[in-house]
Design a protein around this motif. Structure first.
Motif, short mmCIF file in Angstrom:
data_model
loop_
_atom_site.label_atom_id
_atom_site.label_comp_id
_atom_site.label_asym_id
_atom_site.label_seq_id
_atom_site.Cartn_x
_atom_site.Cartn_y
_atom_site.Cartn_z
N TYR A 1 22.40 4.11 -24.62
CA TYR A 1 21.16 4.59 -25.24
C TYR A 1 21.03 4.12 -26.68
O TYR A 1 20.33 4.74 -27.48
CB TYR A 1 21.10 6.12 -25.16
N GLY A 2 21.68 3.01 -26.99
CA GLY A 2 21.48 2.35 -28.27
C GLY A 2 22.00 3.07 -29.49
O GLY A 2 21.61 2.74 -30.62
N LEU A 3 22.89 4.06 -29.32
CA LEU A 3 23.35 4.85 -30.46
C LEU A 3 24.27 4.02 -31.36
O LEU A 3 25.22 3.40 -30.89
CB LEU A 3 24.07 6.10 -29.99
N VAL A 4 23.96 4.04 -32.65
CA VAL A 4 24.82 3.42 -33.66
C VAL A 4 25.47 4.54 -34.46
O VAL A 4 24.79 5.33 -35.12
CB VAL A 4 24.01 2.51 -34.61
N ASP A 5 26.80 4.64 -34.39
CA ASP A 5 27.56 5.65 -35.13
C ASP A 5 27.88 5.09 -36.50
O ASP A 5 28.76 4.24 -36.65
CB ASP A 5 28.83 6.00 -34.36
N LEU A 6 27.18 5.58 -37.52
CA LEU A 6 27.38 5.05 -38.87
C LEU A 6 28.72 5.45 -39.44
O LEU A 6 29.27 4.75 -40.31
CB LEU A 6 26.24 5.52 -39.78
N ASN A 7 29.29 6.56 -38.98
CA ASN A 7 30.63 6.94 -39.44
C ASN A 7 31.65 5.88 -39.04
O ASN A 7 32.61 5.62 -39.77
CB ASN A 7 31.03 8.30 -38.86
N LYS A 8 31.47 5.30 -37.87
CA LYS A 8 32.38 4.26 -37.40
C LYS A 8 32.05 2.90 -38.02
O LYS A 8 32.94 2.13 -38.38
CB LYS A 8 32.34 4.16 -35.88
N ALA A 9 30.77 2.62 -38.15
CA ALA A 9 30.36 1.30 -38.61
C ALA A 9 30.52 1.11 -40.12
O ALA A 9 30.84 0.01 -40.59
CB ALA A 9 28.89 1.05 -38.23
N LEU A 10 30.31 2.20 -40.89
CA LEU A 10 30.36 2.09 -42.35
C LEU A 10 31.46 2.94 -42.97
O LEU A 10 31.60 2.94 -44.20
CB LEU A 10 29.01 2.51 -42.95
N ALA A 11 32.16 3.70 -42.18
CA ALA A 11 33.14 4.70 -42.62
C ALA A 11 32.40 5.99 -42.97
O ALA A 11 31.19 5.99 -43.22
CB ALA A 11 33.98 4.23 -43.80
N LYS A 12 33.14 7.06 -42.96
CA LYS A 12 32.52 8.37 -43.16
C LYS A 12 32.14 8.57 -44.62
O LYS A 12 32.95 8.38 -45.53
CB LYS A 12 33.48 9.47 -42.71
N HIS A 13 30.89 8.99 -44.84
CA HIS A 13 30.39 9.27 -46.18
C HIS A 13 29.52 10.50 -46.12
O HIS A 13 28.84 10.77 -45.13
CB HIS A 13 29.57 8.10 -46.74
N LYS A 14 29.52 11.26 -47.21
CA LYS A 14 28.63 12.42 -47.34
C LYS A 14 27.74 12.20 -48.56
O LYS A 14 28.12 11.50 -49.51
CB LYS A 14 29.43 13.71 -47.49
N GLY A 15 26.55 12.83 -48.52
CA GLY A 15 25.61 12.61 -49.61
C GLY A 15 25.28 11.14 -49.76
O GLY A 15 25.31 10.59 -50.86
N ALA A 16 24.96 10.50 -48.63
CA ALA A 16 24.85 9.05 -48.61
C ALA A 16 23.58 8.58 -47.91
O ALA A 16 22.98 9.28 -47.10
CB ALA A 16 26.07 8.45 -47.91
N VAL A 17 23.19 7.35 -48.23
CA VAL A 17 22.07 6.65 -47.60
C VAL A 17 22.59 5.34 -47.04
O VAL A 17 23.37 4.63 -47.70
CB VAL A 17 20.94 6.36 -48.60
N ALA A 18 22.19 5.01 -45.82
CA ALA A 18 22.48 3.70 -45.23
C ALA A 18 21.19 3.08 -44.73
O ALA A 18 20.22 3.79 -44.43
CB ALA A 18 23.49 3.83 -44.09
N TYR A 19 21.18 1.76 -44.64
CA TYR A 19 20.03 1.04 -44.09
C TYR A 19 20.50 0.23 -42.87
O TYR A 19 21.56 -0.40 -42.90
CB TYR A 19 19.42 0.10 -45.12
N ALA A 20 19.68 0.26 -41.83
CA ALA A 20 19.91 -0.55 -40.63
C ALA A 20 18.73 -1.50 -40.48
O ALA A 20 17.57 -1.07 -40.48
CB ALA A 20 20.05 0.34 -39.40
N PHE A 21 19.02 -2.77 -40.37
CA PHE A 21 17.99 -3.81 -40.32
C PHE A 21 18.15 -4.61 -39.03
O PHE A 21 19.26 -4.99 -38.66
CB PHE A 21 18.11 -4.73 -41.53
N ALA A 22 17.04 -4.88 -38.35
CA ALA A 22 17.07 -5.68 -37.13
C ALA A 22 15.90 -6.64 -37.10
O ALA A 22 14.79 -6.31 -37.56
CB ALA A 22 17.04 -4.77 -35.89
N VAL A 23 16.14 -7.80 -36.54
CA VAL A 23 15.09 -8.78 -36.29
C VAL A 23 14.80 -8.78 -34.80
O VAL A 23 15.73 -8.87 -33.98
CB VAL A 23 15.51 -10.19 -36.74
N VAL A 24 13.53 -8.65 -34.43
CA VAL A 24 13.14 -8.72 -33.02
C VAL A 24 12.01 -9.73 -32.89
O VAL A 24 11.09 -9.77 -33.71
CB VAL A 24 12.70 -7.35 -32.47
N ASN A 25 12.10 -10.54 -31.86
CA ASN A 25 11.08 -11.54 -31.58
C ASN A 25 10.23 -11.10 -30.40
O ASN A 25 10.75 -10.81 -29.32
CB ASN A 25 11.72 -12.90 -31.28
#
Length: 386
Positions: free
Chosen positions: A262-286
């Motif tokens: 179901y397309g879930l991206v776990d940011l804790n795994k991908a970026l490491a665990k952070h609190k009080g934080a902002v992340a950006y996810a960027f994708a290109v689709v054609n």
């Protein structure tokens, strides 16, 4: 289907004298009176009188009443729905009969309002028990979510019979049902049956989940102050850039590809665990063509969605639960390259249940069917950004 009618109008209708049936030429004016009804009772007396005259007209007026629902004005549609029901109920109790041909003709008009078509279908089924078997097989791609769901349910039932009989055609029958299925519960059940038959289903592709992302973070969201801060990725995306992130630390873009069905991206795994934080996810689709699109997203924390540089959604809530199609953003895909940017914020709660941080996003049409798109490999996406 639940029917609702303004309480003030329900109280008013019994005291109005029963009118003589309207002449056919009066019907447009009666419908116009109903369409003028406004909030807080504006125009309700005129609308109530028009409603009674329409109902007195009988089944002959049904096509016009159903067609008037095309405007999708909520208050007027409530009057019109109850008028259809009142006419239908009177007809089945011994009044002039409903026309199967007229109702079926209306159901077949796929550009009509979905609620009106569903209403016509329900009354058709009440007077013609053969209608589902006759009509539903052709509705697996119907633009009405309710009619399509019924069509898928019927196709699933046929597949189940083959499955129970250990018939070799069961897999093909389930695949046929799957081709029209948009609702998660139906898709999951079909996929489960196909798994029993040793058939694989790519759920992410079926739903249109975006799987390949570039991620950057963390930026600061202390005291939840980062939601309204436009950090550099909101101004322009440069996958070669580095930025000053949370606590002054340098952050860079990295690539990830989710394998979650179901397309879930776990940011804790991908970026490491952070609190009080902002992340950006960027994708290109054609996209093979320009078209309207719904970006349906899910996140347990606050997020903003940008499509081709334009913000199309924002919601600032934290740890309130998440599910597929939790939020719906509407936009326009261009032919060719499109850029999707999602800002995902995490707060500073320390409870165990407040640690999740992630996102999922899919591209679909208004009924929930995946739209065609392709994603370049991460390297190609990187090279395309100045």
């Amino acid at each position: 289907m639940r029917r609702w009618f303004p309480a003030a109008c329900l109280a008013m209708l019994p005291v109005l004298a029963s009118p003589a049936p309207a002449a056919p030429e009066e019907v447009p004016a009666l419908l116009a009176s109903i369409k003028k009804v406004g909030r807080e009772g504006a125009g309700s007396e005129e609308a109530a009188r028009a409603w009674k005259k329409l109902v007195a007209q009988g089944p002959a007026v049904l096509p016009a009443v159903l067609a008037a629902m095309d405007d999708n004005a909520p208050l007027a549609s409530n009057y019109l729905r109850t008028a259809v029901d009142a006419i239908g109920e009177k007809a089945v109790k011994g009044g002039p009969g409903l026309s199967k041909a007229e109702l079926e003709k209306f159901v077949a008009q796929t550009k009509r309002a979905r609620a009106a078509r569903r209403l016509a279908y329900e009354w058709l089924v009440k007077i013609d028990k053969s209608a589902p078997d006759r009509l539903l097989p052709g509705m697996l791609q119907d633009p009405s979510s309710e009619l399509r769901r019924d069509a898928v349910a019927r196709a699933m039932g046929e597949a189940d019979k083959l499955f129970d009989a250990k018939d070799g055609g069961a897999a093909a029958a389930y695949r046929k049902a799957l081709a029209g299925a948009c609702d998660k519960d139906q898709v999951d059940r079909i996929a489960g049956q196909l798994k029993e038959l040793k058939e694989k289903v790519d759920l992410a592709a079926h739903f249109g989940f975006v799987k390949q992302w570039h991620l950057v973070g963390p930026f600061d969201n202390s005291k939840q102050n980062g939601f309204e801060v436009a950090y550099p990725p909101e101004k322009s995306v440069d996958l070669k850039a580095s930025y000053k992130g949370k606590d002054g630390k340098e952050v860079r873009w990295s690539s990830t590809s989710t394998t979650d069905p179901y397309g879930l991206v776990d940011l804790n795994k991908a970026l490491a665990k952070h609190k009080g934080a902002v992340a950006y996810a960027f994708a290109v689709v054609n996209s093979p063509a320009a078209r309207p699109v719904e970006v349906r997203v899910g996140s347990i924390t606050a997020l903003k969605v940008f499509l081709n540089g334009k913000q199309v959604f924002a919601r600032e809530e934290y740890h309130h639960g998440t599910e597929v199609d939790q939020y719906v953003a509407r936009g326009q895909l261009k032919k060719g390259r499109n850029e999707l940017l999602i800002k995902v914020c995490q707060n500073e709660q320390t409870e165990p249940w407040a640690q999740a941080w992630g996102l999922q996003a899919r591209l679909c049409d208004a009924i929930g069917a995946a739209v065609p798109f392709a994603q370049p490999a991460p390297k190609a996406a990187k090279e395309a950004i100045p």
